[in-house]
Scaffold this motif. Structure first.
Motif, PDB file in Angstrom:
ATOM      1  N   GLY A   1       7.818-103.694  76.261  1.00 51.37           N
ATOM      2  CA  GLY A   1       7.703-102.247  76.288  1.00 51.37           C
ATOM      3  C   GLY A   1       9.008-101.538  75.974  1.00 51.37           C
ATOM      4  O   GLY A   1      10.091-102.136  75.995  1.00 51.37           O
ATOM      5  N   ALA A   2       8.912-100.233  75.680  1.00 47.32           N
ATOM      6  CA  ALA A   2      10.089 -99.449  75.293  1.00 47.32           C
ATOM      7  C   ALA A   2      11.099 -99.355  76.432  1.00 47.32           C
ATOM      8  O   ALA A   2      12.309 -99.364  76.203  1.00 47.32           O
ATOM      9  N   ALA A   3      10.624 -99.265  77.681  1.00 47.36           N
ATOM     10  CA  ALA A   3      11.560 -99.172  78.811  1.00 47.36           C
ATOM     11  C   ALA A   3      12.373-100.450  78.939  1.00 47.36           C
ATOM     12  O   ALA A   3      13.593-100.403  79.172  1.00 47.36           O
ATOM     13  N   ALA A   4      11.722-101.604  78.768  1.00 47.20           N
ATOM     14  CA  ALA A   4      12.437-102.880  78.844  1.00 47.20           C
ATOM     15  C   ALA A   4      13.436-103.002  77.713  1.00 47.20           C
ATOM     16  O   ALA A   4      14.574-103.460  77.921  1.00 47.20           O
ATOM     17  N   LEU A   5      13.043-102.596  76.500  1.00 40.96           N
ATOM     18  CA  LEU A   5      13.957-102.695  75.362  1.00 40.96           C
ATOM     19  C   LEU A   5      15.146-101.754  75.528  1.00 40.96           C
ATOM     20  O   LEU A   5      16.284-102.111  75.209  1.00 40.96           O
ATOM     21  N   ALA A   6      14.900-100.554  76.058  1.00 42.10           N
ATOM     22  CA  ALA A   6      15.996 -99.613  76.287  1.00 42.10           C
ATOM     23  C   ALA A   6      16.975-100.170  77.327  1.00 42.10           C
ATOM     24  O   ALA A   6      18.199-100.087  77.163  1.00 42.10           O
ATOM     25  N   ALA A   7      16.448-100.761  78.415  1.00 45.37           N
ATOM     26  CA  ALA A   7      17.320-101.354  79.425  1.00 45.37           C
ATOM     27  C   ALA A   7      18.097-102.534  78.855  1.00 45.37           C
ATOM     28  O   ALA A   7      19.277-102.729  79.162  1.00 45.37           O
ATOM     29  N   HIS A   8      17.424-103.317  78.028  1.00 47.70           N
ATOM     30  CA  HIS A   8      18.095-104.451  77.380  1.00 47.70           C
ATOM     31  C   HIS A   8      19.234-103.957  76.497  1.00 47.70           C
ATOM     32  O   HIS A   8      20.311-104.568  76.462  1.00 47.70           O
ATOM     33  N   GLN A   9      19.021-102.839  75.785  1.00 46.54           N
ATOM     34  CA  GLN A   9      20.070-102.274  74.937  1.00 46.54           C
ATOM     35  C   GLN A   9      21.279-101.864  75.756  1.00 46.54           C
ATOM     36  O   GLN A   9      22.430-102.151  75.404  1.00 46.54           O
ATOM     37  N   ILE A  10      21.052-101.214  76.893  1.00 49.31           N
ATOM     38  CA  ILE A  10      22.171-100.802  77.749  1.00 49.31           C
ATOM     39  C   ILE A  10      22.942-102.023  78.240  1.00 49.31           C
ATOM     40  O   ILE A  10      24.169-102.105  78.128  1.00 49.31           O
ATOM     41  N   ALA A  11      22.209-102.999  78.788  1.00 50.06           N
ATOM     42  CA  ALA A  11      22.864-104.181  79.351  1.00 50.06           C
ATOM     43  C   ALA A  11      23.562-104.997  78.273  1.00 50.06           C
ATOM     44  O   ALA A  11      24.678-105.503  78.484  1.00 50.06           O
TER      45      ALA A  11
ATOM     46  N   ALA B   1      29.410-103.885  90.875  1.00 48.25           N
ATOM     47  CA  ALA B   1      29.391-102.767  91.823  1.00 48.25           C
ATOM     48  C   ALA B   1      28.843-101.485  91.213  1.00 48.25           C
ATOM     49  O   ALA B   1      28.686-100.484  91.927  1.00 48.25           O
ATOM     50  N   SER B   2      28.538-101.501  89.907  1.00 54.60           N
ATOM     51  CA  SER B   2      28.143-100.274  89.202  1.00 54.60           C
ATOM     52  C   SER B   2      26.656-100.229  88.893  1.00 54.60           C
ATOM     53  O   SER B   2      26.229 -99.454  88.038  1.00 54.60           O
ATOM     54  N   VAL B   3      25.863-101.031  89.592  1.00 58.07           N
ATOM     55  CA  VAL B   3      24.444-101.163  89.265  1.00 58.07           C
ATOM     56  C   VAL B   3      23.687 -99.844  89.409  1.00 58.07           C
ATOM     57  O   VAL B   3      22.742 -99.588  88.659  1.00 58.07           O
ATOM     58  N   THR B   4      24.097 -98.990  90.324  1.00 57.98           N
ATOM     59  CA  THR B   4      23.384 -97.725  90.516  1.00 57.98           C
ATOM     60  C   THR B   4      23.992 -96.575  89.720  1.00 57.98           C
ATOM     61  O   THR B   4      23.460 -95.462  89.751  1.00 57.98           O
TER      62      THR B   4
ATOM     63  N   LEU C   1      16.909-105.312  87.071  1.00 54.73           N
ATOM     64  CA  LEU C   1      16.549-106.728  86.987  1.00 54.73           C
ATOM     65  C   LEU C   1      17.650-107.551  86.315  1.00 54.73           C
ATOM     66  O   LEU C   1      17.817-108.741  86.601  1.00 54.73           O
ATOM     67  N   ILE C   2      18.400-106.911  85.417  1.00 51.02           N
ATOM     68  CA  ILE C   2      19.415-107.615  84.634  1.00 51.02           C
ATOM     69  C   ILE C   2      20.737-107.718  85.385  1.00 51.02           C
ATOM     70  O   ILE C   2      21.474-108.696  85.233  1.00 51.02           O
ATOM     71  N   TRP C   3      21.037-106.741  86.221  1.00 59.39           N
ATOM     72  CA  TRP C   3      22.399-106.583  86.736  1.00 59.39           C
ATOM     73  C   TRP C   3      22.956-107.813  87.461  1.00 59.39           C
ATOM     74  O   TRP C   3      24.131-108.144  87.300  1.00 59.39           O
ATOM     75  N   PRO C   4      22.178-108.519  88.265  1.00 58.04           N
ATOM     76  CA  PRO C   4      22.770-109.686  88.947  1.00 58.04           C
ATOM     77  C   PRO C   4      23.317-110.743  87.997  1.00 58.04           C
ATOM     78  O   PRO C   4      24.221-111.505  88.371  1.00 58.04           O
ATOM     79  N   TRP C   5      22.782-110.779  86.785  1.00 58.83           N
ATOM     80  CA  TRP C   5      23.250-111.796  85.835  1.00 58.83           C
ATOM     81  C   TRP C   5      24.692-111.555  85.424  1.00 58.83           C
ATOM     82  O   TRP C   5      25.400-112.509  85.058  1.00 58.83           O
ATOM     83  N   PHE C   6      25.157-110.294  85.459  1.00 57.60           N
ATOM     84  CA  PHE C   6      26.543-110.022  85.085  1.00 57.60           C
ATOM     85  C   PHE C   6      27.522-110.772  85.986  1.00 57.60           C
ATOM     86  O   PHE C   6      28.519-111.329  85.530  1.00 57.60           O
ATOM     87  N   ALA C   7      27.206-110.756  87.291  1.00 63.64           N
ATOM     88  CA  ALA C   7      28.114-111.399  88.241  1.00 63.64           C
ATOM     89  C   ALA C   7      28.236-112.890  87.976  1.00 63.64           C
ATOM     90  O   ALA C   7      29.276-113.494  88.224  1.00 63.64           O
ATOM     91  N   VAL C   8      27.167-113.489  87.453  1.00 64.41           N
ATOM     92  CA  VAL C   8      27.177-114.916  87.145  1.00 64.41           C
ATOM     93  C   VAL C   8      27.827-115.182  85.796  1.00 64.41           C
ATOM     94  O   VAL C   8      28.604-116.129  85.630  1.00 64.41           O
TER      95      VAL C   8
END
Length: 446
Positions: free
Chosen positions: A263-273, A331-334, A352-359
């Motif tokens: 969906g468009a929301a998932a793709l938009a979030a993927h673009q940001i991350a 620390a910037s997830v919100t 959903l994506i943010w925890p992966w950054f820490a890893v």
């Protein structure tokens, strides 16, 4: 002896910092502009942001080719520079610029021919996919006009890094991108051009930067005509990096295509991350740039012991820088997603994506640093083979399995994590053997 070693280590870290810090600004300028671009377009809505995600991923092909040119040129120029042949090092930049211009024109032609079919193929078949594809096609047709200038700037960065000049690229790239960051909202909102205004702002920045690097070559007073023998040798070295880059592109295009199917929301979030990941990766790559220049020069001067010492320092720096990025981004997830888009559905997907950054980031810092060491050492065949293996057994199957099992963006980013883990293990083993540190003379003069 301990005091001598400590002084040598301190001197080594100062040399790395002298190259890495200006390179950091250069590397951060482009992704920072892309983040500004993402925020400006994101406030037009999730469909334009999703379209930018697709089209920007496709235009990433030019950045990929540019990185191939820059990295291949840095290693060759650094060996010449280490052997005392500055004119030959700059000559490598001249030939890389010829390759850049020809490849850039080919990309412009390909984009005009295939922008539409490619955007439709990547956008999926959701309720908003037609609108996403149409806007992505329009943006790509304009933005691709900057491809030759992207490649020329990357070739210029390559030879300047090889001669250990990272200050001029700082002024060239930073100035052009700052001007374009001002131009982007003016065109998008002020003149009402919408998403296409973002594309024209991209082209303006890239043209300014590419032109400045060409002027720098002209001022070096070296022959500017093509030298087919040097071009052939550059193509040979760049071939392994090209295949390696193709594996990266296959991975990220697949990830964008799978994200679009959620969906468009998932793709938009993927673009940001993804843009935040690219930004982090490129900033961390400043350490790798120093590694390319220093290791290449040390091996060109016939000093493998110094190259190995530099590699150890680079590894520690890369890891600690990755930890620092993980803390800040984790620390910037919100905060960060809200800067890009006013859509709670996109925020939910981004969480959903943010925890992966820490890893990912501490491991990524080491991987990028060691990539730079091996590129500087000319061990590009190993990097090519490793990237292919990591893509085939890690990223690609995990990404498409996420689609098949309906795992969403979590599955897509699990694939990226596996990609990094495979490379990390293999690179550390390569460092342990020491077989990469082979001294050799600089390439034959042009």
């Amino acid at each position: 002896m301990t005091a001598v070693r400590e002084r040598a280590a301190a001197s080594g870290y100062r040399r790395i910092a002298a190259l890495a810090l200006p390179a950091l600004v250069v590397l951060a300028a482009e992704p920072l502009y892309v983040l500004v671009d993402t925020a400006v377009v994101g406030h037009l809505g999730r469909v334009p942001l999703a379209a930018l995600g697709l089209a920007g991923t496709v235009l990433g092909l030019a950045v990929w080719l540019g990185n191939v040119l820059a990295y291949g040129t840095t290693g060759r120029a650094a060996r010449r520079f280490g052997a005392g042949d500055r004119a030959g090092a700059v000559g490598e930049g001249v030939q890389a610029s010829w390759l850049a211009g020809l490849a850039g024109l080919a990309l412009v032609l390909a984009a005009q021919l295939f922008a539409g079919p490619l955007a439709r193929a990547l956008s999926g078949n959701g309720p908003e996919s037609a609108a996403v594809a149409a806007q992505a096609e329009l943006w790509l047709r304009v933005a691709c006009l900057g491809a030759p200038f992207i490649l020329l700037a990357m070739a210029g960065n390559g030879w300047m890094r090889g001669v250990q000049d990272t200050r001029r690229p700082l002024y060239y790239v930073l100035g052009a991108n700052l001007a374009s960051a001002v131009l982007c909202p003016l065109l998008v909102y002020g003149l009402g051009w919408g998403m296409v205004g973002s594309a024209w702002a991209n082209v303006a920045a890239q043209a300014a930067s590419g032109g400045l690097f060409l002027r720098a070559l002209w001022r070096e007073r070296v022959p500017l005509s093509p030298d087919w023998a040097v071009l052939r040798r550059q193509l040979s070295v760049n071939g392994a990096l090209l295949v390696r880059g193709a594996a990266f592109q296959a991975c990220f295009l697949s990830a964008a295509a799978v994200a679009a199917r959620f969906g468009a929301a998932a793709l938009a979030a993927h673009q940001i991350a993804l843009q935040l990941w690219f930004f982090s990766a490129l900033v961390l790559d400043s350490v790798a740039i120093a590694a390319q220049s220093l290791v290449g020069a040390e091996l060109g001067a016939g000093d493998p012991a110094a190259a190995k010492a530099t590699a150890r320092r680079i590894t520690w720096l890369g890891g600690w820088c990755g930890v620092a990025f993980a803390v800040v981004l984790g620390a910037s997830v919100t905060v960060l997603p809200a800067l890009f888009v006013d859509d709670p559905a996109v925020w939910e997907q981004a969480a959903l994506i943010w925890p992966w950054f820490a890893v990912l980031l501490p491991m990524g810092g080491i991987v990028f640093a060691l990539d730079g060491v091996l590129i500087g050492a000319g061990d590009v065949a190993y990097l090519r083979n490793l990237t292919i293996v990591a893509a085939v057994v890690g990223f690609l199957p995990a990404t498409w399995l996420a689609y098949a099992l309906d795992l969403g963006l979590t599955g897509v980013w699990a694939g990226l994590t596996l990609f990094i883990v495979v490379r990390l293990v293999a690179l550390l083993l390569r460092m342990r053997t020491g077989g990469w540190a082979v001294p050799s003379p600089a390439p034959r003069p042009a």
